[in-house]
Design a protein around this motif. Structure first.
Motif, PDB file in Angstrom:
ATOM      1  N   GLU A   1       0.832  -1.212   0.000  1.00  0.00           N
ATOM      2  CA  GLU A   1       0.000   0.000   0.000  1.00  0.00           C
ATOM      3  C   GLU A   1       0.865   1.260   0.000  1.00  0.00           C
ATOM      4  OE1 GLU A   1      -4.148  -1.187   2.217  1.00  0.00           O
ATOM      5  OE2 GLU A   1      -2.389  -0.902   3.483  1.00  0.00           O
ATOM      6  N   GLU A   2       1.942   1.253   0.766  1.00  0.00           N
ATOM      7  CA  GLU A   2       2.824   2.416   0.825  1.00  0.00           C
ATOM      8  C   GLU A   2       3.527   2.653  -0.507  1.00  0.00           C
ATOM      9  OE1 GLU A   2       5.416   1.643   4.088  1.00  0.00           O
ATOM     10  OE2 GLU A   2       3.831   1.836   5.605  1.00  0.00           O
ATOM     11  N   LEU A   3       3.930   1.581  -1.185  1.00  0.00           N
ATOM     12  CA  LEU A   3       4.578   1.737  -2.490  1.00  0.00           C
ATOM     13  C   LEU A   3       3.629   2.363  -3.512  1.00  0.00           C
ATOM     14  CD1 LEU A   3       6.563  -1.611  -2.850  1.00  0.00           C
ATOM     15  CD2 LEU A   3       7.517   0.676  -2.505  1.00  0.00           C
ATOM     16  N   ILE A   4       2.375   1.917  -3.514  1.00  0.00           N
ATOM     17  CA  ILE A   4       1.409   2.457  -4.471  1.00  0.00           C
ATOM     18  C   ILE A   4       1.061   3.911  -4.140  1.00  0.00           C
ATOM     19  CG2 ILE A   4      -0.962   2.264  -5.300  1.00  0.00           C
ATOM     20  CD1 ILE A   4       0.959   0.299  -6.564  1.00  0.00           C
ATOM     21  N   ALA A   5       0.911   4.223  -2.873  1.00  0.00           N
ATOM     22  CA  ALA A   5       0.618   5.613  -2.490  1.00  0.00           C
ATOM     23  C   ALA A   5       1.744   6.539  -2.944  1.00  0.00           C
ATOM     24  CB  ALA A   5       0.420   5.702  -0.975  1.00  0.00           C
ATOM     25  N   ASP A   6       2.994   6.090  -2.762  1.00  0.00           N
ATOM     26  CA  ASP A   6       4.136   6.908  -3.189  1.00  0.00           C
ATOM     27  C   ASP A   6       4.187   7.021  -4.712  1.00  0.00           C
ATOM     28  OD1 ASP A   6       6.863   8.159  -2.558  1.00  0.00           O
ATOM     29  OD2 ASP A   6       7.406   6.541  -3.952  1.00  0.00           O
TER      30      ASP A   6
ATOM     31  N   GLY B   1      -6.162  -2.364 -10.391  1.00  0.00           N
ATOM     32  CA  GLY B   1      -5.744  -2.711  -9.044  1.00  0.00           C
ATOM     33  C   GLY B   1      -5.410  -1.480  -8.223  1.00  0.00           C
ATOM     34  N   GLY B   2      -4.358  -1.615  -7.413  1.00  0.00           N
ATOM     35  CA  GLY B   2      -3.942  -0.499  -6.579  1.00  0.00           C
ATOM     36  C   GLY B   2      -4.698  -0.384  -5.283  1.00  0.00           C
ATOM     37  N   THR B   3      -5.442  -1.435  -4.901  1.00  0.00           N
ATOM     38  CA  THR B   3      -6.242  -1.359  -3.684  1.00  0.00           C
ATOM     39  C   THR B   3      -6.214  -2.687  -2.928  1.00  0.00           C
ATOM     40  OG1 THR B   3      -8.245  -2.052  -4.872  1.00  0.00           O
ATOM     41  CG2 THR B   3      -7.861   0.321  -4.667  1.00  0.00           C
ATOM     42  N   ARG B   4      -6.366  -2.574  -1.634  1.00  0.00           N
ATOM     43  CA  ARG B   4      -6.591  -3.743  -0.792  1.00  0.00           C
ATOM     44  C   ARG B   4      -8.013  -4.234  -1.038  1.00  0.00           C
ATOM     45  NH1 ARG B   4      -5.253  -4.214   5.629  1.00  0.00           N
ATOM     46  NH2 ARG B   4      -6.241  -6.238   6.012  1.00  0.00           N
ATOM     47  N   LEU B   5      -8.191  -5.553  -1.057  1.00  0.00           N
ATOM     48  CA  LEU B   5      -9.523  -6.098  -1.264  1.00  0.00           C
ATOM     49  C   LEU B   5     -10.278  -6.154   0.060  1.00  0.00           C
ATOM     50  CD1 LEU B   5      -8.811  -8.954  -3.832  1.00  0.00           C
ATOM     51  CD2 LEU B   5      -9.397  -6.555  -4.232  1.00  0.00           C
TER      52      LEU B   5
ATOM     53  N   PRO C   1      -4.342  -7.523  -8.056  1.00  0.00           N
ATOM     54  CA  PRO C   1      -3.247  -7.494  -9.036  1.00  0.00           C
ATOM     55  C   PRO C   1      -3.166  -6.105  -9.664  1.00  0.00           C
ATOM     56  CG  PRO C   1      -4.591  -9.468  -9.320  1.00  0.00           C
ATOM     57  CD  PRO C   1      -5.326  -8.595  -8.355  1.00  0.00           C
ATOM     58  N   THR C   2      -1.974  -5.531  -9.673  1.00  0.00           N
ATOM     59  CA  THR C   2      -1.830  -4.110  -9.978  1.00  0.00           C
ATOM     60  C   THR C   2      -0.830  -3.890 -11.118  1.00  0.00           C
ATOM     61  OG1 THR C   2      -2.338  -3.522  -7.678  1.00  0.00           O
ATOM     62  CG2 THR C   2      -1.172  -1.875  -9.005  1.00  0.00           C
ATOM     63  N   ILE C   3      -1.250  -3.090 -12.083  1.00  0.00           N
ATOM     64  CA  ILE C   3      -0.375  -2.647 -13.168  1.00  0.00           C
ATOM     65  C   ILE C   3      -0.193  -1.137 -13.025  1.00  0.00           C
ATOM     66  CG2 ILE C   3      -0.042  -2.458 -15.656  1.00  0.00           C
ATOM     67  CD1 ILE C   3      -0.015  -5.333 -14.733  1.00  0.00           C
ATOM     68  N   VAL C   4       1.065  -0.701 -13.018  1.00  0.00           N
ATOM     69  CA  VAL C   4       1.396   0.717 -12.908  1.00  0.00           C
ATOM     70  C   VAL C   4       2.136   1.124 -14.181  1.00  0.00           C
ATOM     71  CG1 VAL C   4       2.672   2.461 -11.639  1.00  0.00           C
ATOM     72  CG2 VAL C   4       1.522   0.616 -10.400  1.00  0.00           C
ATOM     73  N   ALA C   5       1.649   2.139 -14.867  1.00  0.00           N
ATOM     74  CA  ALA C   5       2.257   2.600 -16.116  1.00  0.00           C
ATOM     75  C   ALA C   5       2.993   3.919 -15.901  1.00  0.00           C
ATOM     76  CB  ALA C   5       1.187   2.761 -17.192  1.00  0.00           C
TER      77      ALA C   5
END
Length: 497
Positions: A357-362, A373-377, A386-390
């Motif tokens: 969660e901290e990595l995605i927030a940053d 994705g990008g969220t806790r279920l 499952p999260t894809i970051v572009a």
């Protein structure tokens, strides 16, 4: 009683989660072949990551346990090193056979403690059994050589011998594979071994230890303990008995253990962290790449040291790859490993969940684009989508810190040199992947990438017969293959005249 005695039911899923939880074993300390319980030892709860509920307690080794295990390893080494390579091989092969006979029982423990989907858990059992099988065969081939002498009456020999008792430390993300790699390598080379199992996933290591003894291992050659890693490392590395230390885990801890090992002149065998780059060049089949990349990325919920994490994609196909990987990630069914439809389980712990969660927030603060994705279920347990970051750039933590979770970060590049520089910019050097149509590109990248394992147009990093080790801050020496056995052996020169 064997931890698996009541669970031997074949290799198909024939149980429910509730039944599996009821079978979760009582755990003690396996010292010199004897499982020891109670006696005032403190305990720690083993948490089910699918529900967040306690599966049961695991006892924590005492200083007396640590001393007893290393004393047993000293005596056991005297027996095991004199056991013929042929007999050692027969025993290790029996271990592989027994593991396959009990595949479902071992898979149950993997699903309960780590949350793996059932088929992934069965796959880990087979990979681990293959390690024992390989060590059984290669352990018979501890070849030396004869050096032609300058003197007519002399015979010059190079001999290969076991290094001695080994202290082993394993992390939690490969509950069966990692202990198997260390046990089979050390035992195949003729060493005794004391192994500290992760208290987060202890049952597989203890069950494995019991299987080895069931197959005829002499008492004392192997002990499996779970407890305070600082106490155990101090005890075992300061002991004059142990001659090598093998560790799988974070780079930070590996550096500390390496310093401690070298201070006592013990061989450090380190398999440490990664942040594996993937280079994707124009000309590849985008859809096939996306399907297989997503399968590799989200295996074990991304909790794999050589998982592909940093995707560098040639700009001409970048948008298509982002779209295709996003679509494939959205198809992944996240849930309980005992559900046949599940393709990804939970993260191991609340701690891992918070780190992701901290990595995605940053990343969001740095302007990265989360395409899925990008969220806790919102359910019990430690599930993350499952999260894809572009459009990832180098300033965010995600670009510089191993995520060890279900996140793939994508970045475009324009030239070959730019791609190589991006891939090599970090101190990690465990795994790297290259996907290209032209052989020249694959050939150049194999030479230019700073990693111990470079995989071209594929995703499988390691087999029992191949060496597995990292460069730079990702490790020292290799495990697996011929090199894995050599790490547990000394070379001796002898001149006879």
């Amino acid at each position: 009683m064997s931890l698996l005695e009541e669970q031997d039911t074949g290799n198909q899923m024939t149980t429910t989660r509730a039944d599996a939880v009821k079978r979760y074993p009582k755990l003690g300390q396996l010292i010199a072949g004897e499982m020891k319980y109670g006696d005032g030892r403190s305990t720690m709860d083993v948490i089910d990551p699918t529900t967040g509920i306690t599966l049961g307690p695991v006892s924590m080794a005492t200083e007396a346990d640590a001393d007893e295990a290393v004393d047993a390893a000293s005596a056991g080494f005297g027996v095991w090193r004199k056991t013929s390579a042929f007999e050692r091989s027969r025993l290790l092969r029996r271990v592989a056979d027994r593991m396959r006979e009990r595949a479902e029982a071992l898979a149950e423990l993997l699903v309960l403690e780590l949350g793996k989907p059932w088929n992934e858990a069965l796959g880990e059992v087979e990979v681990a059994a293959g390690m024992w099988e390989w060590a059984a065969e290669e352990g018979r081939r501890a070849y030396g050589r004869v050096i032609p002498s300058r003197e007519g009456n002399a015979r010059q020999l190079v001999l290969v011998e076991p290094v001695g008792p080994v202290a082993a430390f394993v992390t939690w993300n490969g509950p069966l594979v990692t202990p198997s790699r260390k046990m089979s390598g050390a035992l195949g080379a003729g060493c005794s071994i004391v192994l500290r199992a992760s208290e987060e996933v202890p049952a597989c290591a203890f069950a494995l230890g019991q299987i080895v003894y069931e197959c005829g291992l002499p008492a004392g050659v192997l002990s499996v303990l779970s407890g305070d890693p600082v106490m155990l490392s101090n005890k075992w590395l300061e002991s004059p008995v142990t001659r090598a230390v093998t560790f799988t885990g974070s780079t930070q801890v590996g550096k500390l253990l390496s310093q401690q090992a070298v201070a006592h002149m013990k061989r450090p065998i380190m398999e440490l962290g990664g942040h594996a780059p993937v280079l994707a060049f124009d000309g590849i089949d985008v859809q096939t790449f996306a399907e297989r990349a997503v399968a590799a990325k989200f295996a074990n919920s991304g909790q794999v040291c050589f998982a592909p994490t940093r995707f560098y994609v040639e700009r001409s196909i970048y948008a298509d790859v982002v779209d295709a990987m996003t679509a494939e990630a959205k198809k992944i069914i996240v849930g309980c490993g005992f559900d046949p439809s599940t393709r990804m389980g939970p993260l191991k712990s609340e701690r891992r969940l918070r780190a992701v969660e901290e990595l995605i927030a940053d990343a969001k603060r740095c302007g990265f684009r989360v395409t899925t994705g990008g969220t806790r279920l919102d359910r019990p347990g430690f599930f993350y989508a499952p999260t894809i970051v572009a459009d990832a750039t180098t300033e965010a933590k995600l670009s510089n810190t191993e995520p060890f979770g279900p996140i793939a970060a994508l970045t475009p590049f324009d030239t070959y040199d730019e791609a190589i520089n991006l891939a090599n910019r970090l101190p990690y050097g465990l795994g790297a992947y290259v996907h290209a149509r032209e052989f020249e590109t694959l050939h150049r990248a194999t030479d230019d990438l700073e990693a111990g394992n470079v995989i071209c147009n594929g995703w499988r990093v390691t087999y029992p017969e191949t060496p597995f080790g990292g460069h730079k801050e990702s490790g020292m020496f290799s495990e697996g293959g011929v090199e894995g056995l050599r790490a547990f052996q000394n070379v001796k020169y002898a001149s006879l005249s």
